[in-house]
Design an enzyme around this catalytic site. Structure first.
Site: not given
Length: 373
Positions: A26, A28, A30, A214, A217
């Protein structure tokens, strides 16, 4: 400059955590840019940056992200995505991303990102996926030349608040033999359940492309339930609020007795991996029901109960972290040792979206690396 220490040693046997083989599930794209790269790409693209010193810019990201809110945390990505709108920019970011993973001891990384956020300067969806794959391949070659063996896979992500889920799912399937290994949805979680993209998930199931979602969270059990049954998720992105489905019945001096609700029971029994990201979970307030320090994170409770927990960074830039640092923080908080770290990496290897034979080879690489530590 990267201000994150590159070497952490495990208390007790003194093992160099950075040198241990790791799996990143996990992370990202960006959220993993180098601050200096942002400055240089921003200058070339005419994008404003708050400061022009790389150390200060790194600190700016960490401070802005440390908000206690996922919505506020996500605003920091306006700047990173702004400098990732050309093939050259995407390729550079992806190349450096892999270089940084390899330097941190990662032997396999699944890199998630949302192509629909990189079209502002006229690139097509297919072109941006190809540009990123070029960068990943170059990063792998660079790492090999430095003596590091690393593999990568793209996780193509759709933004859950948008209406392009099926289009992005089709994109992922088109590139499944050219670097793409799976699909994800991300973005503002509360109010945007996985069920909004049921058509996309139905299509992916028919194409046998694995999915992580996702969930758990910024929203609770109903979001997790939707990820599992609408999204057919094989992994939960974060999933930390699954702990809301655990009830502590009683405690004594030696044991804690816990009962599992139906969603938690399903996740544990089917070994659905939890992509836990300790520092990020603190920053976004994902664990506020349990506290505001790492020792309050339900990571250890989930681990002790037999859930398939994995350790992740989420966004290395925003959290000023690395996979090595996340492991070190967990060791400090919960007293984990080398055997625990090996379990976390084997959990992650088993949960990758690689074919079975490749997963078994990856597990052997991990075992060998830990045996040599």
């Amino acid at each position: 400059m990267n201000t994150i220490p590159t070497e952490y040693r495990l208390e007790g046997d003194g093992a160099n955590i950075q040198a241990l083989p790791k799996v990143s599930l996990h992370d990202h794209l960006d959220g993993g840019l180098r601050p200096q790269t942002i400055i240089e790409l921003a200058d070339a693209a005419g994008v404003d940056v708050p400061v022009h010193d790389d150390d200060e810019l790194g600190s700016w990201f960490a401070e802005k992200a440390d908000s206690g809110s996922l919505v506020e945390y996500l605003k920091t990505f306006d700047l990173t995505t702004a400098v990732m709108q050309t093939s050259e920019g995407l390729t550079r970011v992806a190349r450096e991303f892999v270089q940084d993973l390899a330097a941190d001891g990662v032997v396999y990384g699944e890199i998630r990102w949302a192509p629909e956020q990189h079209l502002a300067r006229g690139l097509s969806l297919d072109a941006v996926v190809e540009a990123v794959q070029t960068g990943l391949d170059e990063g792998i070659d660079d790492a090999r030349n430095q003596g590091h063996a690393i593999r990568t896979g793209q996780l193509i992500t759709a933004m859950r608040h948008a209406d392009r889920g099926l289009e992005i799912a089709e994109l992922a399937v088109r590139h499944r033999d050219r670097g793409v290994v799976g699909f994800d949805i991300a973005g503002a979680e509360a109010g945007f359940p996985a069920s909004r993209h049921r058509t996309a998930f139905d299509f992916l199931a028919g194409q046998y492309l694995p999915v992580t979602v996702h969930a758990g969270e910024a929203d609770g059990l109903e979001s997790i339930r939707s990820a599992l049954f609408d999204g057919r998720a094989l992994r939960l992105g974060h999933g930390v609020r699954l702990a809301e489905d655990l009830t502590i019945e009683r405690q004594d001096d030696e044991n804690t007795y816990v009962s599992l609700g139906p969603i938690a029971q399903w996740v544990r029994d089917r070994e659905i991996a939890l992509e836990l990201s300790p520092s990020s979970n603190l920053q976004t307030g994902a664990i506020e029901a349990w506290g505001d320090e790492l020792i309050d994170h339900p990571f250890d409770l989930l681990y002790q109960l037999g859930f398939r927990v994995t350790v992740n960074t989420d966004n290395r830039l925003q959290s000023a972290t690395s996979l090595t640092r996340e492991l070190a923080l967990l060791a400090d908080a919960f007293g984990y040792d080398l055997d625990d770290f090996e379990t976390f990496q084997l959990n992650a290897a088993a949960a990758t979206f690689l074919p079975l034979d490749d997963r078994e080879e990856l597990a052997e690489v991990i075992r060998e690396g830990f045996d040599e530590a």
